[in-house]
Design a protein around this motif. Structure first.
Motif, mmCIF file in Angstrom:
data_model
loop_
_atom_site.group_PDB
_atom_site.id
_atom_site.type_symbol
_atom_site.label_atom_id
_atom_site.label_comp_id
_atom_site.label_asym_id
_atom_site.label_seq_id
_atom_site.Cartn_x
_atom_site.Cartn_y
_atom_site.Cartn_z
ATOM 1 N N ILE A 1 64.121 -27.603 9.989
ATOM 2 C CA ILE A 1 65.455 -27.864 9.428
ATOM 3 C C ILE A 1 65.409 -28.577 8.082
ATOM 4 C CG2 ILE A 1 66.535 -27.906 11.712
ATOM 5 C CD1 ILE A 1 66.780 -31.009 11.272
ATOM 6 N N ALA A 2 64.231 -28.993 7.639
ATOM 7 C CA ALA A 2 64.127 -29.777 6.400
ATOM 8 C C ALA A 2 64.680 -29.034 5.188
ATOM 9 C CB ALA A 2 62.682 -30.202 6.159
ATOM 10 N N ASP A 3 64.315 -27.756 5.030
ATOM 11 C CA ASP A 3 64.783 -27.004 3.858
ATOM 12 C C ASP A 3 66.298 -26.821 3.847
ATOM 13 O OD1 ASP A 3 62.263 -26.823 2.687
ATOM 14 O OD2 ASP A 3 61.842 -24.854 3.557
ATOM 15 N N PRO A 4 66.907 -26.374 4.952
ATOM 16 C CA PRO A 4 68.374 -26.222 4.915
ATOM 17 C C PRO A 4 69.104 -27.559 4.722
ATOM 18 C CG PRO A 4 67.472 -25.264 6.954
ATOM 19 C CD PRO A 4 66.337 -25.807 6.176
ATOM 20 N N VAL A 5 68.593 -28.625 5.314
ATOM 21 C CA VAL A 5 69.234 -29.932 5.131
ATOM 22 C C VAL A 5 69.102 -30.358 3.668
ATOM 23 C CG1 VAL A 5 69.123 -32.386 5.734
ATOM 24 C CG2 VAL A 5 68.988 -30.654 7.539
ATOM 25 N N GLN A 6 67.938 -30.113 3.077
ATOM 26 C CA GLN A 6 67.760 -30.468 1.671
ATOM 27 C C GLN A 6 68.719 -29.685 0.781
ATOM 28 O OE1 GLN A 6 63.757 -30.627 0.169
ATOM 29 N NE2 GLN A 6 64.441 -30.919 -1.930
ATOM 30 N N ARG A 7 68.872 -28.397 1.034
ATOM 31 C CA ARG A 7 69.800 -27.594 0.236
ATOM 32 C C ARG A 7 71.232 -28.123 0.366
ATOM 33 N NH1 ARG A 7 66.353 -23.518 2.073
ATOM 34 N NH2 ARG A 7 67.763 -22.912 3.752
ATOM 35 N N GLY A 8 71.615 -28.488 1.591
ATOM 36 C CA GLY A 8 72.952 -29.053 1.792
ATOM 37 C C GLY A 8 73.116 -30.381 1.067
ATOM 38 N N GLU B 1 71.484 -31.306 -1.602
ATOM 39 C CA GLU B 1 71.536 -31.022 -3.047
ATOM 40 C C GLU B 1 72.944 -30.609 -3.468
ATOM 41 O OE1 GLU B 1 68.393 -28.148 -3.239
ATOM 42 O OE2 GLU B 1 66.862 -29.700 -3.659
ATOM 43 N N ARG B 2 73.602 -29.800 -2.647
ATOM 44 C CA ARG B 2 74.986 -29.404 -2.966
ATOM 45 C C ARG B 2 75.912 -30.618 -2.901
ATOM 46 N NH1 ARG B 2 73.480 -24.982 0.142
ATOM 47 N NH2 ARG B 2 74.470 -25.861 1.997
ATOM 48 N N PHE B 3 75.764 -31.429 -1.848
ATOM 49 C CA PHE B 3 76.646 -32.574 -1.666
ATOM 50 C C PHE B 3 76.484 -33.598 -2.799
ATOM 51 C CE2 PHE B 3 77.711 -36.773 -0.009
ATOM 52 C CZ PHE B 3 78.973 -36.539 0.509
ATOM 53 N N PHE B 4 75.240 -33.863 -3.187
ATOM 54 C CA PHE B 4 74.981 -34.890 -4.195
ATOM 55 C C PHE B 4 74.930 -34.334 -5.622
ATOM 56 C CE2 PHE B 4 73.485 -37.091 -0.388
ATOM 57 C CZ PHE B 4 74.133 -38.303 -0.552
ATOM 58 N N ALA B 5 75.198 -33.050 -5.803
ATOM 59 C CA ALA B 5 75.137 -32.432 -7.133
ATOM 60 C C ALA B 5 75.902 -33.227 -8.198
ATOM 61 C CB ALA B 5 75.640 -30.990 -7.078
ATOM 62 N N PRO B 6 77.074 -33.805 -7.892
ATOM 63 C CA PRO B 6 77.801 -34.541 -8.938
ATOM 64 C C PRO B 6 77.049 -35.778 -9.475
ATOM 65 C CG PRO B 6 79.279 -33.986 -7.138
ATOM 66 C CD PRO B 6 77.889 -33.653 -6.672
#
Length: 173
Positions: free
Chosen positions: A120-127, A129-134
């Motif tokens: 689950i590490a990769d999908p959690v990281q992608r999520g 990255e989207r959440f903290f993008a700002p």
């Protein structure tokens, strides 16, 4: 910046806070030029994109200044930490300061997750990255120390107060 500690029996929280406040007044705020998301082992964390010597110095000075309040780790805790395969320097820091990742071994991070299983590490990281993008790639001002307490062993930490750093304290009403 300082690993969680148990106060010595002869020390109380008010004395700890007074010392932390006196320390903070002597330190200037620090700017992290850019923050990024990174994996620290099995954890995800927000970290500086590059080394910030002023932040490392602040953390090292805080560890040394507040160490007089710390109950030494038990032999059980030392044994548990040593199982992680510490370097000789990390072991010396563990004995001296109760935690192996201080002073030159310190790496500022704001942990976001518990240890993540590999699947689950990769999908959690992608999520993340989207959440903290700002905020990723942006500067972060460290202008206060946060004082947390653990109401009972194993409980969630609770924010007790922010302790403004030097010039930040002067600027606040």
């Amino acid at each position: 910046m300082k690993a969680p500690i148990a106060l010595k029996p002869e020390c109380d929280e008010a004395a700890f806070v007074a010392a932390a406040t006196a320390f903070a007044l002597t330190r200037a705020p620090v700017t992290i030029p850019a923050i990024t998301l990174d994996r620290l082992g099995a954890f995800l964390a927000l970290v500086p994109a590059a080394s910030v010597p002023a932040l490392d110095s602040l953390a090292a000075d805080l560890v040394v200044a507040m160490d007089r309040f710390r109950t030494p780790p038990s032999e059980t805790e030392i044994t548990r930490r040593r199982r992680a395969g510490l370097t000789p320097r990390q072991d010396a820091l563990l004995v001296a300061y109760g935690y192996p990742y201080v002073l030159e071994e310190f790496r500022f991070h704001m942990t976001l997750t518990d240890a993540l299983d590999a699947e689950i590490a990769d999908p959690v990281q992608r999520g993340a990255e989207r959440f903290f993008a700002p905020v990723l790639g942006r500067a972060v001002l460290v202008d206060a120390l946060a004082h947390f307490v653990e109401p009972e062993p194993g409980a969630n930490f609770v924010l007790r107060r922010f302790i403004p750093l030097g010039t930040a304290a002067a600027a606040r009403p």
